[in-house]
Design an enzyme around this catalytic site. Structure first.
Site, PDB file in Angstrom:
ATOM      1  N   HIS A   1       5.117   2.496   4.511  1.00 42.11           N
ATOM      2  CA  HIS A   1       5.463   3.889   4.195  1.00 42.11           C
ATOM      3  C   HIS A   1       5.887   4.679   5.427  1.00 42.11           C
ATOM      4  O   HIS A   1       6.214   5.857   5.325  1.00 42.11           O
ATOM      5  CB  HIS A   1       4.280   4.591   3.517  1.00 42.11           C
TER       6      HIS A   1
ATOM      7  N   SER B   1      -0.935   4.527   1.723  1.00 39.10           N
ATOM      8  CA  SER B   1      -0.014   4.767   0.619  1.00 39.10           C
ATOM      9  C   SER B   1      -0.551   5.704  -0.455  1.00 39.10           C
ATOM     10  O   SER B   1       0.222   6.292  -1.193  1.00 39.10           O
ATOM     11  CB  SER B   1       0.396   3.430  -0.009  1.00 39.10           C
TER      12      SER B   1
ATOM     13  N   LYS C   1      11.365   0.579   0.388  1.00 39.34           N
ATOM     14  CA  LYS C   1      11.054   2.004   0.170  1.00 39.34           C
ATOM     15  C   LYS C   1      12.181   2.846   0.773  1.00 39.34           C
ATOM     16  O   LYS C   1      13.241   2.929   0.169  1.00 39.34           O
ATOM     17  CB  LYS C   1       9.668   2.296   0.723  1.00 39.34           C
TER      18      LYS C   1
HETATM   19  C1  LIG Z   1       4.576  -0.870  -0.755  1.00 38.71           C
HETATM   20  C2  LIG Z   1       3.697  -1.423   0.284  1.00 38.71           C
HETATM   21  C3  LIG Z   1       3.757  -2.774   0.628  1.00 38.71           C
HETATM   22  C4  LIG Z   1       4.614  -3.739  -0.139  1.00 38.71           C
HETATM   23  O1  LIG Z   1       5.957  -3.567   0.128  1.00 38.71           O
HETATM   24  P1  LIG Z   1       7.035  -4.153  -0.924  1.00 38.71           P
HETATM   25  O2  LIG Z   1       8.264  -4.282  -0.095  1.00 38.71           O
HETATM   26  O3  LIG Z   1       7.136  -3.171  -2.029  1.00 38.71           O
HETATM   27  O4  LIG Z   1       6.514  -5.462  -1.384  1.00 38.71           O
HETATM   28  C5  LIG Z   1       2.956  -3.227   1.661  1.00 38.71           C
HETATM   29  N1  LIG Z   1       2.137  -2.383   2.326  1.00 38.71           N
HETATM   30  C6  LIG Z   1       2.039  -1.082   2.015  1.00 38.71           C
HETATM   31  C7  LIG Z   1       1.129  -0.189   2.778  1.00 38.71           C
HETATM   32  C8  LIG Z   1       2.820  -0.559   0.974  1.00 38.71           C
HETATM   33  O5  LIG Z   1       2.706   0.717   0.639  1.00 38.71           O
END
Ligand SMILES: *Cc1c(COP(=O)(O)O)cnc(C)c1O
Length: 404
Positions: A215, A187, A246
Site C-alpha cells: 500500500h 492495509s 494497487k
Molecule cells: C494487497 C496486499 C498484498 C497482496 O498484493 P496483491 O498484488 O494484491 O497480491 C500484500 N501485502 C499487503 C500489505 C497488501 O495490502
C-alpha cells in the site's frame, strides 16, 4: 438439480455459510460493470467508488491501455510457461530492470502477485531452524509465507519496537537466521510501520530486514518509491516487497534487493518456479506505469490533497476513523470504525443503496469488535464527488445511529 449441487461430503461447508448468514457477515460479490473509476456501476447501480486500490487512477490511464494493447499485438496474450522453463520474455526482464532502477537497488524479481511475492520469498529464504519476528497486523501473505517456511514465528505487538527488541533478545544466542518483517503501510488502518526503527533494530541484532510496501507503492516516498524512501532508509532494508496491483494499476508483485537475493529467488521461490509468468501486456502496462510515476508526480499530490480534505471532513463530522485524539491513519486508507460485524455490513449496504461504495470489513480480516467500512481516496476523485460522498455518509450514519 445441477450436477454440482452439494453432496453430503461437503454439507459442512453449507453449515459454515449458514453460520455467517446468521451473524450477518455473509456477503455476495459486487460486480463492476464498467471501469474501475471514481464513479462507476456495481450491480447496475451508479456509485461513488471509495473501495478500490486504484490510488492514482492508473488502472484506466490511456497510456497504460495503449501499452497493453501494443504488447499484446506484438507478443501475444500469454507467456506460455513458467519463468524458469521457457516463459521469460524480454519484456519481463525490462520490467524488472525498470523497477530496480526506480527503487535504486541492484536487482528485482517480479511475481504473479504481491501475495505470491511475500509468501514465495519468506518461505524461500528461511527454514525450520530460523526465526521470524512479525508485526501482529502484517498481511495474510506474510503470515502464510512464515508458516510455509516452518520457521519459528514470534509476533510483536502492532508497531511496538520495544516488544520486537524483547523478542530479538530472547533469540539473541540462537545461531540461526532471524527476519524482522513489517508492512510499510498497514492495509486495514492506514498507519505507517516504523520501518526506520525496526531496520535499525534489525541491524543491531544482525537480523534480516524485510518490508512489504503493497500500500506504499506509488503512494509514499518520492514519486511513490515507498516507505524505505519515505524514511530515507535506502540500503538498510534487505528485502523490499511491492505490488503492481494497487497504485500501479495492473497486477503483480515484486521483490527488490541485492543481486544475490534475486538470483536465489529465481532458483528457490516456489511461485516463480511453479506458476506461469505474466502475460506480456501486464509487464508492458507496469513499465508504462513507472514512467507515469516519474513524469506525473502531480497525481500523487492530488491523492494526498484529496486524502487530507476527506479525512479532515470525516473527523469534523465526528466519525471514528481510528485513533483517539488524532486519526490513526497516515495514508489514503480511511477506516470508519463501527464495532460489530453485522452493523458494519449493514452500514456498507445502506451506503451502497444511496450511491456510495465502501467495503464492510469484519472478523477475521480485522479483530472482533473492530469491524469497519474502509474507504480509499484516489487522485481522480473530484471535490464534488467527495462532498456528495460525505453528505451520504453523514445522513446514513445518523439514520442508523452510528453518528450522534
Ligand atoms: C494487497 C496486499 C498484498 C497482496 O498484493 P496483491 O498484488 O494484491 O497480491 C500484500 N501485502 C499487503 C500489505 C497488501 O495490502
Amino acid at each position: 438439480m445441477p450436477e454440482t449441487a452439494t453432496r453430503p461430503q461437503l454439507a459442512y461447508l453449507t453449515a459454515a455459510l449458514d453460520e455467517l448468514k446468521a451473524k450477518g457477515t455473509h456477503f455476495r460479490l459486487r460486480v463492476l460493470e464498467d471501469q474501475q473509476a471514481p464513479v462507476c456501476h456495481y450491480d447496475g447501480r451508479e456509485v461513488i467508488n471509495l473501495a478500490s486500490n486504484n490510488y492514482l487512477g492508473l488502472a484506466n490511464h490511456p497510456k497504460l491501455i495503449e501499452a497493453a494493447i501494443a504488447a499484446t499485438r506484438t507478443y501475444g496474450v500469454g507467456s506460455g510457461a513458467v519463468r524458469t522453463i521457457a516463459g521469460t520474455m524480454r519484456i519481463h526482464m525490462e520490467l524488472e530492470e525498470r523497477i530496480a532502477r526506480f527503487k535504486n537497488v541492484e536487482a528485482c524479481v517480479v511475481f504473479q502477485s504481491g501475495f505470491a511475492a511475500n509468501a514465495g520469498t519468506v518461505s524461500a529464504i528461511l527454514g525450520k531452524e530460523d526465526f521470524i519476528l512479525s508485526d501482529e497486523l502484517n498481511h495474510a501473505s506474510i503470515i502464510d509465507g512464515a508458516r510455509l517456511s516452518r520457521a519459528k514465528i514470534k509476533v510483536f505487538r502492532h508497531k511496538d519496537v520495544a516488544h520486537c527488541e524483547e523478542l530479538l533478545k530472547e533469540v539473541a544466542n540462537e545461531p540461526r537466521h532471524k527476519l524482522v518483517i513489517t508492512d510499510g503501510v498497514f492495509s486495514m488502518d492506514g498507519d505507517i510501520g516504523p520501518v526506520d526503527k525496526l531496520a535499525a533494530l534489525a541491524e543491531k541484532y544482525g537480523a534480516i530486514m524485510m518490508v512489504d510496501d503493497a500500500h506504499a507503492s506509488g503512494v509514499l516516498g518520492r514519486n511513490g518509491r515507498g516507505s524505505i524512501d519515505h524514511f530515507g532508509m535506502h540500503g538498510r532494508v534487505d528485502v523490499q516487497v511491492g505490488t503492481l496491483s494497487k497504485a500501479i494499476g495492473a497486477l503483480g508483485g515484486y521483490v527488490c534487493g541485492s543481486k544475490d537475493l534475486i538470483d536465489f529467488l529465481y532458483h528457490r521461490a516456489r511461485p516463480f518456479l511453479f506458476s506461469t509468468s505474466h502475460p506480456p501486456s501486464v509487464a508492458a502496462t507496469c513499465i508504462a506505469a513507472f514512467d507515469i510515476l516519474e513524469a506525473e508526480p502531480e497525481r500523487i499530490q492530488r491523492l494526498w490533497d484529496n486524502t487530507h480534505y476527506f479525512q479532515g471532513a470525516l473527523h469534523k463530522l465526528g466519525f471514528n476513523i481510528g485513533g483517539v485524539t488524532t486519526p490513526a491513519t497516515q495514508t489514503p486508507i480511511t477506516p470508519i470504525i463501527v464495532g460489530e460485524g453485522r452493523a458494519a455490513m449493514e452500514f456498507s449496504r445502506a451506503l451502497f443503496d444511496e450511491g456510495v461504495m465502501g467495503t464492510g470489513i469484519a472478523f477475521p480480516t480485522v479483530p472482533e469488535g473492530k469491524a469497519r467500512i474502509r474507504l480509499i481516496l484516489t487522485s481522480e476523485h473530484t471535490r464534488a464527488q467527495m462532498d456528495r460522498a460525505l453528505e451520504t455518509l453523514e445522513h446514513v450514519a445518523r439514520r442508523m445511529g452510528l453518528l450522534q
